[in-house]
Scaffold this motif. Structure first.
Motif, PDB file in Angstrom:
ATOM      1  N   MET A 128      30.087  53.662 -25.368  1.00 47.14           N
ATOM      2  CA  MET A 128      30.015  52.364 -26.022  1.00 47.14           C
ATOM      3  C   MET A 128      31.425  51.768 -26.110  1.00 47.14           C
ATOM      4  SD  MET A 128      28.198  51.399 -29.628  1.00 47.14           S
ATOM      5  CE  MET A 128      26.752  52.300 -29.172  1.00 47.14           C
ATOM      6  N   LYS A 129      31.513  50.497 -25.846  1.00 46.36           N
ATOM      7  CA  LYS A 129      32.807  49.831 -25.858  1.00 46.36           C
ATOM      8  C   LYS A 129      33.199  49.441 -27.278  1.00 46.36           C
ATOM      9  CE  LYS A 129      32.617  47.963 -21.241  1.00 46.36           C
ATOM     10  NZ  LYS A 129      32.901  46.821 -20.405  1.00 46.36           N
ATOM     11  N   THR A 130      34.492  49.315 -27.476  1.00 46.58           N
ATOM     12  CA  THR A 130      34.979  48.875 -28.779  1.00 46.58           C
ATOM     13  C   THR A 130      34.788  47.365 -28.903  1.00 46.58           C
ATOM     14  OG1 THR A 130      37.216  48.472 -27.993  1.00 46.58           O
ATOM     15  CG2 THR A 130      36.725  50.704 -28.784  1.00 46.58           C
ATOM     16  N   ILE A 131      34.899  46.871 -30.108  1.00 44.63           N
ATOM     17  CA  ILE A 131      34.707  45.437 -30.357  1.00 44.63           C
ATOM     18  C   ILE A 131      35.716  44.586 -29.572  1.00 44.63           C
ATOM     19  CG2 ILE A 131      34.853  43.653 -32.143  1.00 44.63           C
ATOM     20  CD1 ILE A 131      33.395  45.605 -34.012  1.00 44.63           C
ATOM     21  N   PRO A 132      37.006  44.936 -29.573  1.00 46.48           N
ATOM     22  CA  PRO A 132      37.943  44.125 -28.775  1.00 46.48           C
ATOM     23  C   PRO A 132      37.617  44.146 -27.274  1.00 46.48           C
ATOM     24  CG  PRO A 132      39.152  45.446 -30.357  1.00 46.48           C
ATOM     25  CD  PRO A 132      37.731  45.908 -30.405  1.00 46.48           C
ATOM     26  N   GLU A 133      37.176  45.298 -26.766  1.00 44.89           N
ATOM     27  CA  GLU A 133      36.798  45.375 -25.353  1.00 44.89           C
ATOM     28  C   GLU A 133      35.600  44.486 -25.064  1.00 44.89           C
ATOM     29  OE1 GLU A 133      36.148  49.582 -25.041  1.00 44.89           O
ATOM     30  OE2 GLU A 133      38.106  49.936 -24.139  1.00 44.89           O
ATOM     31  N   LEU A 134      34.629  44.491 -25.965  1.00 39.45           N
ATOM     32  CA  LEU A 134      33.451  43.640 -25.792  1.00 39.45           C
ATOM     33  C   LEU A 134      33.840  42.167 -25.795  1.00 39.45           C
ATOM     34  CD1 LEU A 134      30.734  45.367 -27.998  1.00 39.45           C
ATOM     35  CD2 LEU A 134      30.665  45.039 -25.531  1.00 39.45           C
ATOM     36  N   LYS A 135      34.692  41.785 -26.727  1.00 41.90           N
ATOM     37  CA  LYS A 135      35.112  40.383 -26.808  1.00 41.90           C
ATOM     38  C   LYS A 135      35.837  39.952 -25.538  1.00 41.90           C
ATOM     39  CE  LYS A 135      35.313  39.950 -31.819  1.00 41.90           C
ATOM     40  NZ  LYS A 135      36.148  39.695 -32.993  1.00 41.90           N
ATOM     41  N   THR A 136      36.687  40.819 -25.030  1.00 42.95           N
ATOM     42  CA  THR A 136      37.417  40.514 -23.801  1.00 42.95           C
ATOM     43  C   THR A 136      36.456  40.364 -22.632  1.00 42.95           C
ATOM     44  OG1 THR A 136      39.356  41.715 -24.590  1.00 42.95           O
ATOM     45  CG2 THR A 136      39.204  41.332 -22.219  1.00 42.95           C
ATOM     46  N   ARG A 137      35.513  41.283 -22.521  1.00 42.55           N
ATOM     47  CA  ARG A 137      34.542  41.235 -21.419  1.00 42.55           C
ATOM     48  C   ARG A 137      33.646  39.999 -21.525  1.00 42.55           C
ATOM     49  NH1 ARG A 137      33.911  41.567 -16.415  1.00 42.55           N
ATOM     50  NH2 ARG A 137      31.937  42.392 -15.717  1.00 42.55           N
ATOM     51  N   ILE A 138      33.278  39.640 -22.740  1.00 40.34           N
ATOM     52  CA  ILE A 138      32.465  38.436 -22.955  1.00 40.34           C
ATOM     53  C   ILE A 138      33.225  37.206 -22.461  1.00 40.34           C
ATOM     54  CG2 ILE A 138      31.571  36.894 -24.752  1.00 40.34           C
ATOM     55  CD1 ILE A 138      30.784  39.509 -26.286  1.00 40.34           C
ATOM     56  N   GLN A 139      34.494  37.129 -22.789  1.00 40.10           N
ATOM     57  CA  GLN A 139      35.306  35.994 -22.340  1.00 40.10           C
ATOM     58  C   GLN A 139      35.407  35.959 -20.820  1.00 40.10           C
ATOM     59  OE1 GLN A 139      38.979  36.568 -24.476  1.00 40.10           O
ATOM     60  NE2 GLN A 139      38.336  35.245 -26.163  1.00 40.10           N
TER      61      GLN A 139
END
Length: 62
Positions: free
Chosen positions: A1-12
């Motif tokens: 599972m990815k961390t929250i900052p990683e998810l936000k970066t990938r979403i962007q």
């Protein structure tokens, strides 16, 4: 599972991809319908992946 900052970066990243594909589809729609269709499909897929990641982000933030 990815961390929250990683998810936000990938979403962007995926959001930017979707916008770029959509823009390309608009540019070529009058000259090359097949290419425009391909770009629209890619934009849709990137958008769907973005939505999945947003849902994952919401689950992690709760």
């Amino acid at each position: 599972m990815k961390t929250i900052p990683e998810l936000k970066t990938r979403i962007q990243e995926l959001s930017k991809q979707a916008v770029e594909f959509s823009r390309k589809a608009s540019e070529v729609c009058l000259t090359d319908r097949q290419q425009a269709k391909y770009f629209r499909q890619q934009a849709r897929e990137a958008s769907k992946r973005t939505q999945v990641l947003i849902q994952e982000l919401k689950r992690q933030e709760v």
